[in-house]
Design a protein around this motif. Structure first.
Motif, PDB file in Angstrom:
ATOM      1  N   GLY A 158       0.806  -1.212   0.000  1.00 52.64           N
ATOM      2  CA  GLY A 158       0.000   0.000   0.000  1.00 52.64           C
ATOM      3  C   GLY A 158       0.838   1.260   0.000  1.00 52.64           C
ATOM      4  N   ILE A 159       0.403   2.271  -0.767  1.00 54.84           N
ATOM      5  CA  ILE A 159       1.143   3.531  -0.873  1.00 54.84           C
ATOM      6  C   ILE A 159       0.156   4.689  -0.962  1.00 54.84           C
ATOM      7  CG2 ILE A 159       1.358   3.138  -3.370  1.00 54.84           C
ATOM      8  CD1 ILE A 159       3.938   4.836  -3.300  1.00 54.84           C
ATOM      9  N   HIS A 160       0.389   5.727  -0.137  1.00 56.77           N
ATOM     10  CA  HIS A 160      -0.466   6.912  -0.129  1.00 56.77           C
ATOM     11  C   HIS A 160       0.394   8.129   0.188  1.00 56.77           C
ATOM     12  CE1 HIS A 160      -4.199   4.551  -0.126  1.00 56.77           C
ATOM     13  NE2 HIS A 160      -3.565   3.740   0.699  1.00 56.77           N
ATOM     14  N   ILE A 173       4.310   4.125   2.916  1.00 60.55           N
ATOM     15  CA  ILE A 173       4.354   2.847   2.204  1.00 60.55           C
ATOM     16  C   ILE A 173       4.324   1.701   3.207  1.00 60.55           C
ATOM     17  CG2 ILE A 173       5.673   1.394   0.611  1.00 60.55           C
ATOM     18  CD1 ILE A 173       6.961   4.152  -0.353  1.00 60.55           C
ATOM     19  N   ALA A 174       3.383   0.774   3.042  1.00 61.79           N
ATOM     20  CA  ALA A 174       3.281  -0.389   3.921  1.00 61.79           C
ATOM     21  C   ALA A 174       4.377  -1.392   3.588  1.00 61.79           C
ATOM     22  CB  ALA A 174       1.913  -1.045   3.776  1.00 61.79           C
ATOM     23  N   LEU A 175       5.135  -1.817   4.610  1.00 61.12           N
ATOM     24  CA  LEU A 175       6.213  -2.793   4.464  1.00 61.12           C
ATOM     25  C   LEU A 175       5.917  -3.989   5.357  1.00 61.12           C
ATOM     26  CD1 LEU A 175       9.174  -0.247   4.792  1.00 61.12           C
ATOM     27  CD2 LEU A 175       8.217  -1.151   2.668  1.00 61.12           C
ATOM     28  N   SER A 176       6.276  -5.182   4.893  1.00 62.69           N
ATOM     29  CA  SER A 176       5.941  -6.376   5.662  1.00 62.69           C
ATOM     30  C   SER A 176       7.048  -7.416   5.599  1.00 62.69           C
ATOM     31  CB  SER A 176       4.647  -7.006   5.133  1.00 62.69           C
ATOM     32  OG  SER A 176       4.425  -8.266   5.731  1.00 62.69           O
ATOM     33  N   GLY A 177       7.338  -8.019   6.757  1.00 67.27           N
ATOM     34  CA  GLY A 177       8.322  -9.090   6.829  1.00 67.27           C
ATOM     35  C   GLY A 177       7.716 -10.477   6.743  1.00 67.27           C
ATOM     36  N   SER A 178       6.402 -10.581   6.481  1.00 64.45           N
ATOM     37  CA  SER A 178       5.783 -11.892   6.309  1.00 64.45           C
ATOM     38  C   SER A 178       6.273 -12.531   5.010  1.00 64.45           C
ATOM     39  CB  SER A 178       4.255 -11.771   6.280  1.00 64.45           C
ATOM     40  OG  SER A 178       3.761 -11.394   7.547  1.00 64.45           O
ATOM     41  N   PRO A 179       6.542 -13.834   5.004  1.00 62.34           N
ATOM     42  CA  PRO A 179       7.065 -14.479   3.807  1.00 62.34           C
ATOM     43  C   PRO A 179       6.008 -14.603   2.714  1.00 62.34           C
ATOM     44  CG  PRO A 179       6.614 -16.117   5.475  1.00 62.34           C
ATOM     45  CD  PRO A 179       6.401 -14.781   6.128  1.00 62.34           C
ATOM     46  N   PHE A 180       6.465 -14.692   1.473  1.00 61.72           N
ATOM     47  CA  PHE A 180       5.562 -14.946   0.355  1.00 61.72           C
ATOM     48  C   PHE A 180       5.022 -16.365   0.436  1.00 61.72           C
ATOM     49  CE2 PHE A 180       8.329 -11.606  -1.239  1.00 61.72           C
ATOM     50  CZ  PHE A 180       7.439 -10.772  -1.887  1.00 61.72           C
ATOM     51  N   VAL A 237       8.276   5.912   5.622  1.00 65.61           N
ATOM     52  CA  VAL A 237       8.060   7.322   5.310  1.00 65.61           C
ATOM     53  C   VAL A 237       9.107   7.732   4.275  1.00 65.61           C
ATOM     54  CG1 VAL A 237       7.915   9.671   6.205  1.00 65.61           C
ATOM     55  CG2 VAL A 237       7.197   7.733   7.641  1.00 65.61           C
ATOM     56  N   PHE A 238       8.643   8.031   3.087  1.00 68.09           N
ATOM     57  CA  PHE A 238       9.534   8.378   1.963  1.00 68.09           C
ATOM     58  C   PHE A 238       9.462   9.873   1.735  1.00 68.09           C
ATOM     59  CE2 PHE A 238      10.451   9.037  -2.532  1.00 68.09           C
ATOM     60  CZ  PHE A 238      11.567   8.238  -2.737  1.00 68.09           C
ATOM     61  N   ASP A 239      10.594  10.551   1.885  1.00 68.53           N
ATOM     62  CA  ASP A 239      10.674  11.992   1.673  1.00 68.53           C
ATOM     63  C   ASP A 239      10.798  12.270   0.178  1.00 68.53           C
ATOM     64  OD1 ASP A 239      11.932  14.661   1.291  1.00 68.53           O
ATOM     65  OD2 ASP A 239      11.951  14.700   3.475  1.00 68.53           O
ATOM     66  N   VAL A 240       9.802  12.936  -0.390  1.00 69.58           N
ATOM     67  CA  VAL A 240       9.771  13.158  -1.836  1.00 69.58           C
ATOM     68  C   VAL A 240      10.914  14.064  -2.287  1.00 69.58           C
ATOM     69  CG1 VAL A 240       8.409  14.163  -3.714  1.00 69.58           C
ATOM     70  CG2 VAL A 240       7.302  12.723  -1.997  1.00 69.58           C
ATOM     71  N   ASN A 241      11.222  15.089  -1.527  1.00 67.82           N
ATOM     72  CA  ASN A 241      12.292  16.013  -1.915  1.00 67.82           C
ATOM     73  C   ASN A 241      13.673  15.374  -1.799  1.00 67.82           C
ATOM     74  OD1 ASN A 241      10.566  18.190  -2.538  1.00 67.82           O
ATOM     75  ND2 ASN A 241      10.466  18.803  -0.388  1.00 67.82           N
ATOM     76  N   GLN A 242      13.885  14.595  -0.737  1.00 66.77           N
ATOM     77  CA  GLN A 242      15.166  13.905  -0.581  1.00 66.77           C
ATOM     78  C   GLN A 242      15.240  12.640  -1.427  1.00 66.77           C
ATOM     79  OE1 GLN A 242      16.880  13.579   3.455  1.00 66.77           O
ATOM     80  NE2 GLN A 242      15.017  14.605   4.201  1.00 66.77           N
ATOM     81  N   ASN A 243      14.097  12.173  -1.871  1.00 65.22           N
ATOM     82  CA  ASN A 243      14.004  10.980  -2.706  1.00 65.22           C
ATOM     83  C   ASN A 243      14.588   9.751  -2.008  1.00 65.22           C
ATOM     84  OD1 ASN A 243      12.712  10.491  -5.181  1.00 65.22           O
ATOM     85  ND2 ASN A 243      14.655   9.990  -6.151  1.00 65.22           N
ATOM     86  N   LYS A 244      14.210   9.583  -0.744  1.00 64.98           N
ATOM     87  CA  LYS A 244      14.698   8.419  -0.010  1.00 64.98           C
ATOM     88  C   LYS A 244      13.779   8.113   1.173  1.00 64.98           C
ATOM     89  CE  LYS A 244      17.898  10.784   3.152  1.00 64.98           C
ATOM     90  NZ  LYS A 244      19.311  10.868   3.602  1.00 64.98           N
ATOM     91  N   LEU A 245      13.872   6.873   1.639  1.00 64.72           N
ATOM     92  CA  LEU A 245      13.147   6.456   2.825  1.00 64.72           C
ATOM     93  C   LEU A 245      13.848   7.028   4.049  1.00 64.72           C
ATOM     94  CD1 LEU A 245      10.716   4.452   3.453  1.00 64.72           C
ATOM     95  CD2 LEU A 245      12.492   2.825   4.126  1.00 64.72           C
ATOM     96  N   ASP A 298      10.113  -5.869  -9.644  1.00 64.15           N
ATOM     97  CA  ASP A 298       9.536  -7.206  -9.610  1.00 64.15           C
ATOM     98  C   ASP A 298       8.272  -7.193  -8.739  1.00 64.15           C
ATOM     99  OD1 ASP A 298       9.011  -9.876  -9.684  1.00 64.15           O
ATOM    100  OD2 ASP A 298      10.962 -10.527  -8.912  1.00 64.15           O
ATOM    101  N   GLY A 299       7.130  -7.473  -9.370  1.00 62.84           N
ATOM    102  CA  GLY A 299       5.869  -7.523  -8.644  1.00 62.84           C
ATOM    103  C   GLY A 299       5.258  -6.173  -8.346  1.00 62.84           C
ATOM    104  N   PRO A 300       5.047  -5.305  -9.350  1.00 62.46           N
ATOM    105  CA  PRO A 300       4.376  -4.029  -9.076  1.00 62.46           C
ATOM    106  C   PRO A 300       3.021  -4.241  -8.400  1.00 62.46           C
ATOM    107  CG  PRO A 300       5.247  -4.068 -11.315  1.00 62.46           C
ATOM    108  CD  PRO A 300       5.396  -5.457 -10.781  1.00 62.46           C
ATOM    109  N   TRP A 301       2.752  -3.454  -7.363  1.00 62.89           N
ATOM    110  CA  TRP A 301       1.553  -3.665  -6.529  1.00 62.89           C
ATOM    111  C   TRP A 301       0.675  -2.413  -6.466  1.00 62.89           C
ATOM    112  CZ3 TRP A 301      -1.407  -2.381  -2.352  1.00 62.89           C
ATOM    113  CH2 TRP A 301      -2.144  -3.392  -1.727  1.00 62.89           C
ATOM    114  N   GLY A 302       1.224  -1.309  -5.965  1.00 62.08           N
ATOM    115  CA  GLY A 302       0.432  -0.095  -5.776  1.00 62.08           C
ATOM    116  C   GLY A 302       1.021   1.080  -6.522  1.00 62.08           C
TER     117      GLY A 302
END
Length: 347
Positions: A66-68, A78-85, A107-115, A337-341
């Motif tokens: 998820g991304i908003h 951005i939702a991140l998860s450590g659950s296995p595939f 939390v991704f800073d748009v101006n810094q272009n990094k998490l 690999d695997g585009p989602w949101g």
């Protein structure tokens, strides 16, 4: 929901999305950037609207879905998860243990272009939405069957509420008073009062709901029913399903992500293995068009002028550029690999 998702629904996704998000900065809408979460490669693809080419790939963490954007457009959450595939039918007891240190909302800073930060949010976060003031995240925690309220400033979960199994879609109502959270395994939506953080009602909506959207000026909402090949219409004053819009054969047409045009007049539905985008007139709830847009389209999002739709296609590792006037795919852009949101921000 199975742990392995091959979007392309996703966004949103997802979701924005619900697997995707249509929010943009209040700036020059002629130039914008398309951001795509890649679940399997754990990164973010950036696509420039002027060239429709990927300009950067940035590591995020495990299983971004998820991304908003924040209301001011400064950040992407951005939702991140450590659950296995795990694919359908996989014996989960044979999977490697989850990495709970990877769970959280990046939390991704748009101006810094990094998490720049990861906020703890619960076990296996998949999707979320923000309250209207932009201060609180409401997160679906898939493996935990809970919705968590997360204060962004403090980075703390202020309340976690149980709901149906395998929650995914999260959408705040237009007036900001309540939030809907879908539960795939139980085929329900739980409505929570945001101010009091209490359950209002849980109601049935169809099999495997993943994504939900509200009309902006009418007490109606739409949620996909993946295993029914349908979309369910909801009376949001009564919190109950009132109509089913059948899209196609169950198991062939698999609705994934629902997305409204800015004026609420048109509903777009991605259909995963069905390959199609469905277009629905919300005044009549009738299908007006459907056409192929990619291999398992999942998360979808609209350009700021609402003339172009983008879809995340997981198995083909690309994003479709869809001209809505001509009902054609004008380009396929390679992603991770695997585009989602998908989320879009004007720049």
């Amino acid at each position: 929901m199975q742990k392995l998702k091959f979007p392309g629904f996703t966004l949103g996704l997802v979701f924005v999305v619900l697997f995707s998000s249509g929010a943009q900065k209040a700036s020059d809408t002629s130039h914008y950037v398309i951001y795509v979460t890649n679940e399997r490669s754990g990164d973010l693809t950036e696509i420039d609207s002027s060239t429709l080419e990927a300009t950067a790939t940035i590591p995020l963490g495990k299983r971004p879905r998820g991304i908003h954007p924040s209301p001011d457009g400064r950040f992407l959450y951005i939702a991140l998860s450590g659950s296995p595939f795990a694919g359908p039918g996989v014996d989960e007891s044979k999977l490697p243990p989850p990495d709970r240190s990877a769970d959280g909302i990046g939390v991704f800073d748009v101006n810094q272009n990094k998490l720049v930060r990861v906020i703890p949010s619960g076990i296996d976060p998949e999707n979320f939405d923000l309250t209207k003031d932009g201060k609180t995240l409401i997160v679906s925690n898939e493996d935990d069957a809970k919705a968590s309220f997360v204060d962004i400033a403090s980075g703390k979960v202020t309340k976690a509420l149980p709901l149906g199994e395998e929650p995914e879609g999260v959408t705040v109502s237009p007036d900001g008073k309540f939030v809907y959270v879908t539960s795939e395994n139980t085929g329900t939506i739980s409505a929570f009062d945001i101010a009091s953080k209490t359950l209002i009602k849980t109601f049935k909506v169809g099999r495997r709901p993943r994504s939900v959207v509200f009309l902006p000026n009418k007490p109606r909402a739409y949620v996909n029913a993946e295993n029914d090949g349908a979309v369910t219409v909801i009376d949001t004053a009564k919190h109950e399903a009132i109509q089913t819009i059948t899209l196609g054969q169950q198991g062939v047409i698999k609705p994934m992500c629902v997305l409204l045009s800015p004026d609420g007049a048109t509903l777009y539905v991605s259909t995963g293995r069905g390959h199609k985008l469905f277009v629905i007139d919300t005044a009549t709830n009738k299908i007006t068009n459907s056409f192929d847009i990619g291999e398992r389209p999942w998360g979808i999002a609209l350009s700021p002028d609402a003339k172009t739709l983008f879809s995340a296609n997981g198995p083909s590792k690309d994003v479709s550029v869809v001209n809505l006037a001509s009902s054609t795919v004008t380009k396929r852009i390679k992603a991770g690999d695997g585009p989602w949101g998908i989320a879009i921000l004007s720049r």
